[in-house]
Design a protein around this motif. Structure first.
Motif, PDB file in Angstrom:
ATOM      1  N   ARG A 224      45.088  79.670  15.222  1.00 43.68           N
ATOM      2  CA  ARG A 224      46.380  80.332  15.475  1.00 43.68           C
ATOM      3  C   ARG A 224      47.266  80.293  14.234  1.00 43.68           C
ATOM      4  N   LYS A 225      47.228  79.177  13.510  1.00 46.44           N
ATOM      5  CA  LYS A 225      48.017  79.057  12.290  1.00 46.44           C
ATOM      6  C   LYS A 225      47.570  80.081  11.256  1.00 46.44           C
ATOM      7  N   LEU A 226      46.255  80.247  11.084  1.00 44.98           N
ATOM      8  CA  LEU A 226      45.754  81.196  10.095  1.00 44.98           C
ATOM      9  C   LEU A 226      46.148  82.631  10.452  1.00 44.98           C
ATOM     10  N   VAL A 227      46.061  82.968  11.726  1.00 44.82           N
ATOM     11  CA  VAL A 227      46.451  84.308  12.158  1.00 44.82           C
ATOM     12  C   VAL A 227      47.934  84.542  11.880  1.00 44.82           C
ATOM     13  N   GLU A 228      48.743  83.542  12.152  1.00 41.59           N
ATOM     14  CA  GLU A 228      50.185  83.670  11.908  1.00 41.59           C
ATOM     15  C   GLU A 228      50.475  83.811  10.422  1.00 41.59           C
ATOM     16  N   VAL A 229      49.760  83.050   9.594  1.00 38.51           N
ATOM     17  CA  VAL A 229      49.933  83.163   8.145  1.00 38.51           C
ATOM     18  C   VAL A 229      49.580  84.571   7.679  1.00 38.51           C
TER      19      VAL A 229
ATOM     20  N   LEU B  56      40.932  91.158  13.366  1.00 34.38           N
ATOM     21  CA  LEU B  56      40.541  89.750  13.443  1.00 34.38           C
ATOM     22  C   LEU B  56      39.146  89.677  14.033  1.00 34.38           C
ATOM     23  N   THR B  57      38.216  89.107  13.277  1.00 27.70           N
ATOM     24  CA  THR B  57      36.834  88.948  13.718  1.00 27.70           C
ATOM     25  C   THR B  57      36.560  87.479  13.953  1.00 27.70           C
ATOM     26  N   LEU B  58      36.127  87.143  15.158  1.00 31.55           N
ATOM     27  CA  LEU B  58      35.790  85.761  15.502  1.00 31.55           C
ATOM     28  C   LEU B  58      34.315  85.674  15.875  1.00 31.55           C
ATOM     29  N   GLY B  59      33.757  84.480  15.770  1.00 32.72           N
ATOM     30  CA  GLY B  59      32.332  84.312  15.967  1.00 32.72           C
ATOM     31  C   GLY B  59      31.958  83.713  17.307  1.00 32.72           C
TER      32      GLY B  59
ATOM     33  N   LEU C 222      43.189  85.553  21.742  1.00 36.04           N
ATOM     34  CA  LEU C 222      43.589  84.972  20.459  1.00 36.04           C
ATOM     35  C   LEU C 222      43.857  86.046  19.411  1.00 36.04           C
ATOM     36  N   GLY C 223      43.621  87.306  19.780  1.00 37.84           N
ATOM     37  CA  GLY C 223      43.887  88.416  18.874  1.00 37.84           C
ATOM     38  C   GLY C 223      42.656  89.080  18.309  1.00 37.84           C
ATOM     39  N   ALA C 224      41.464  88.615  18.702  1.00 36.25           N
ATOM     40  CA  ALA C 224      40.232  89.195  18.151  1.00 36.25           C
ATOM     41  C   ALA C 224      40.018  90.608  18.663  1.00 36.25           C
ATOM     42  N   ASN C 225      39.600  91.486  17.780  1.00 37.21           N
ATOM     43  CA  ASN C 225      39.155  92.818  18.196  1.00 37.21           C
ATOM     44  C   ASN C 225      37.700  93.077  17.806  1.00 37.21           C
TER      45      ASN C 225
END
Length: 298
Positions: A219-224, A241-244, A261-264
Motif C-alpha cells: 500500500r505504501k508503494l502504491v501511494e508513493v 498496477l500488476t500484482l503476482g 488493492l488497486g491491481a488491474n
C-alpha cells in the motif's frame, strides 16, 4: 482484470522453440492477456550479490539455466501467435544502451502489431550489471535517463531528429524508425520492491509491478507512485498496477482481493515443468476457474 502468465524459465524450456511456442499458443487460446518473459544477460557463477526475493539470498534458477534474450524470444513468439500480449518482466535496464534498446523495442512492437509491453528493473546482481558495462551504484539515475531517451526517440518525427543531453547520454539529431505502433510508444512499467521503484513509476512509468511486496508495504508503494505522479503533473489513475499470484492457486475471490488493492493485472506464475501437456492442463484449469476460456471462445 487482466491475467498475464509468466513463461516458466525455471523449467529450462523457454529456449526450446516447439515447447515455448506450444505454451504461448495455448495461453493465447485460453484467453490470457499476455505472456511475460524474464532476463539475465549472464548469471555469474558463485555470485555474491543477494537475491532479494528469497530468504536464501539465491534465486531459484540454476546458474546454467537457459534464459533466452527476452526481446528475441518475444519477437519469435510474435510470429507464432496472433493476439496475445508480449511483455518483459523484468528486463534489466542497466544492461542496455537506450538508443539501441529503443530501436529493438520499436521493431518488435511494429512487427507484432502493437503487442509489446516493457517492464524494467534496476537489477540486483552487481556482477551481471558490471559485466554488461554499467556502474551498479548509479544505475537508478541512469535508468531515469534511459526511460526519457526511449520516449524521446519514439515520439520525435521532426526532420532534424531529437537531441538529449544528460549525465549519462548525450546526442543530437537522432532519428529512430520504425516507430512503435502504439500511439504513446511501448508502455513502460517499473518492476521492483523499493520506494525508489515506486517513485520512478510515478514520475516516468506507465505502471508498477511490485515484486515480493504485500500488505502495508505494498500500500505504501502504491501511494508513493500516485503521489509522485501528481507531483510530476501526471494522472495517477492512468498508471497500472500488476500484482503476482500462482497459476495453480489463483481464484476469482483472490483476484477480487488483489483488485481491491488497486491491481488491474495479475501476473500468474506456473508450476515449472518440462511436461508441456501438464503445463497446458494447468493453464486450462486456471482459465476455467477464472472464466477466461469461455471469454476467449466468443
Amino acid at each position: 482484470m487482466k491475467y498475464a502468465v509468466l513463461a516458466p524459465v525455471a523449467a529450462n524450456t523457454t529456449a526450446d522453440p516447439e515447447w515455448i511456442s506450444g505454451f504461448a499458443r495455448h495461453a493465447e487460446g485460453c484467453g490470457f492477456e499476455s505472456i511475460v518473459v524474464v532476463e539475465h544477460a549472464v548469471v555469474m557463477s558463485g555470485y555474491s550479490s543477494v537475491y532479494p526475493y528469497d530468504k536464501s539470498g539465491k534465486m531459484e534458477l540454476k546458474d546454467d539455466c537457459d534464459i533466452p534474450d527476452p526481446l528475441d524470444l518475444l519477437a519469435f513468439l510474435a510470429g507464432r501467435t496472433d493476439r496475445i500480449g508480449l511483455a518483459t518482466g523484468v528486463l534489466v535496464l542497466p544492461n542496455h544502451h537506450p538508443v539501441v534498446l529503443a530501436k529493438r523495442l520499436a521493431t518488435v512492437d511494429a512487427l507484432s502489431g502493437g503487442r509489446l509491453r516493457l517492464c524494467v528493473g534496476m537489477g540486483w546482481m552487481k556482477e551481471e550489471i558490471e559485466a554488461c558495462g554499467a556502474d551498479f551504484a548509479s544505475r537508478g539515475r541512469r535508468a531515469n535517463e534511459q526511460i526519457q531517451v526511449l520516449r524521446a526517440l519514439w515520439a520525435d518525427r521532426s526532420a532534424a531528429g531529437v537531441g538529449f543531453h544528460g549525465e549519462f547520454f548525450d546526442f543530437d539529431g537522432a532519428m529512430c524508425y520504425p516507430k512503435p505502433v502504439q500511439p504513446n510508444g511501448v508502455p513502460i512499467h517499473i518492476g521492483g520492491h523499493s520506494v525508489a521503484a515506486a517513485r520512478r513509476a510515478g514520475r516516468y512509468g506507465d505502471g508498477l509491478q511490485p515484486l515480493g511486496v504485500v500488505g502495508d508495504e505494498l500500500r505504501k508503494l502504491v501511494e508513493v507512485m500516485r503521489t509522485e505522479a501528481e507531483r510530476a503533473g501526471r494522472d495517477p489513475d492512468a498508471l497500472a498496477l500488476t500484482l503476482g499470484h500462482l497459476v495453480s492457486r489463483v481464484t476469482p475471490e483472490k483476484a477480487e482481493s488483489l483488485a481491491a488493492l488497486g491491481a488491474n493485472r495479475i501476473l500468474l506464475s506456473p508450476t515449472p515443468t518440462s511436461d508441456l501437456g501438464a503445463a497446458k492442463d494447468e493453464l486450462s484449469a486456471c482459465a476455467e476457474r477464472l472464466g477466461l476460456t469461455s471469454h476467449a471462445q466468443r
